[in-house]
Motif scaffolding. Structure first.
Motif, PDB file in Angstrom:
ATOM      1  N   TYR A   1     -60.954  46.075 -14.651  1.00 34.68           N
ATOM      2  CA  TYR A   1     -60.185  45.287 -15.613  1.00 34.68           C
ATOM      3  C   TYR A   1     -59.662  44.003 -14.971  1.00 34.68           C
ATOM      4  CZ  TYR A   1     -56.535  43.852 -18.808  1.00 34.68           C
ATOM      5  OH  TYR A   1     -55.758  43.109 -19.643  1.00 34.68           O
ATOM      6  N   LEU A   2     -59.097  44.132 -13.768  1.00 34.84           N
ATOM      7  CA  LEU A   2     -58.568  42.947 -13.085  1.00 34.84           C
ATOM      8  C   LEU A   2     -59.661  41.921 -12.803  1.00 34.84           C
ATOM      9  CD1 LEU A   2     -56.059  44.479 -10.514  1.00 34.84           C
ATOM     10  CD2 LEU A   2     -55.525  43.135 -12.543  1.00 34.84           C
TER      11      LEU A   2
ATOM     12  N   ALA B   1     -58.851  55.940 -12.076  1.00 37.73           N
ATOM     13  CA  ALA B   1     -57.915  54.937 -12.592  1.00 37.73           C
ATOM     14  C   ALA B   1     -57.940  53.675 -11.735  1.00 37.73           C
ATOM     15  CB  ALA B   1     -56.505  55.523 -12.651  1.00 37.73           C
ATOM     16  N   ILE B   2     -58.065  53.831 -10.431  1.00 34.40           N
ATOM     17  CA  ILE B   2     -58.125  52.661  -9.542  1.00 34.40           C
ATOM     18  C   ILE B   2     -59.406  51.874  -9.787  1.00 34.40           C
ATOM     19  CG2 ILE B   2     -58.405  51.979  -7.116  1.00 34.40           C
ATOM     20  CD1 ILE B   2     -56.367  54.181  -6.431  1.00 34.40           C
ATOM     21  N   TYR B   3     -60.547  52.567  -9.904  1.00 33.33           N
ATOM     22  CA  TYR B   3     -61.819  51.871 -10.141  1.00 33.33           C
ATOM     23  C   TYR B   3     -61.791  51.117 -11.466  1.00 33.33           C
ATOM     24  CZ  TYR B   3     -63.717  54.732  -6.379  1.00 33.33           C
ATOM     25  OH  TYR B   3     -63.944  55.343  -5.178  1.00 33.33           O
TER      26      TYR B   3
ATOM     27  N   GLY C   1     -59.145  50.183 -13.135  1.00 31.84           N
ATOM     28  CA  GLY C   1     -58.144  49.121 -13.032  1.00 31.84           C
ATOM     29  C   GLY C   1     -58.680  47.900 -12.302  1.00 31.84           C
ATOM     30  N   MET C   2     -59.427  48.121 -11.244  1.00 25.69           N
ATOM     31  CA  MET C   2     -60.046  46.995 -10.532  1.00 25.69           C
ATOM     32  C   MET C   2     -61.065  46.288 -11.412  1.00 25.69           C
ATOM     33  SD  MET C   2     -58.970  46.195  -7.562  1.00 25.69           S
ATOM     34  CE  MET C   2     -60.351  45.267  -6.957  1.00 25.69           C
TER      35      MET C   2
ATOM     36  N   THR D   1     -58.851  39.233 -16.106  1.00 30.01           N
ATOM     37  CA  THR D   1     -57.684  38.464 -15.666  1.00 30.01           C
ATOM     38  C   THR D   1     -58.121  37.384 -14.679  1.00 30.01           C
ATOM     39  OG1 THR D   1     -57.178  39.874 -13.756  1.00 30.01           O
ATOM     40  CG2 THR D   1     -56.215  40.520 -15.873  1.00 30.01           C
TER      41      THR D   1
END
Length: 78
Positions: A39-40, A32-34, A36-37, A44
């Protein structure tokens, strides 16, 4: 009298599902962290101080590694 160590019941060996251990939970959190990073970095402006090409390369690497870790976790749970 001979002592035996380990598990010797053949009917359940390898057929039972393992309960979710801490390594599987930690693996899911890291995936999830990988992702999420990724995606960011890709979608964004949170890391707008980086050059665009660097953001896209790092986002792609994070996404690919997150997918790879997810695959390895899924295969390891079987």
């Amino acid at each position: 009298m001979e002592e035996k160590y380990g598990r010797y019941d053949e009917e359940g060996a390898g057929k039972q599902k393992r309960p979710l251990g801490m390594n599987i939970v930690l693996g899911m959190v890291m995936i999830a962290i990988y992702l999420g990073m990724a995606y960011l970095l890709l979608f964004t402006t949170f890391f707008s101080n980086l050059h665009d090409i660097v953001r896209y390369i790092m986002g792609g690497v994070f996404a690919l590694y997150g997918i790879f870790r997810g695959y390895r976790l899924f295969v390891g749970m079987k």
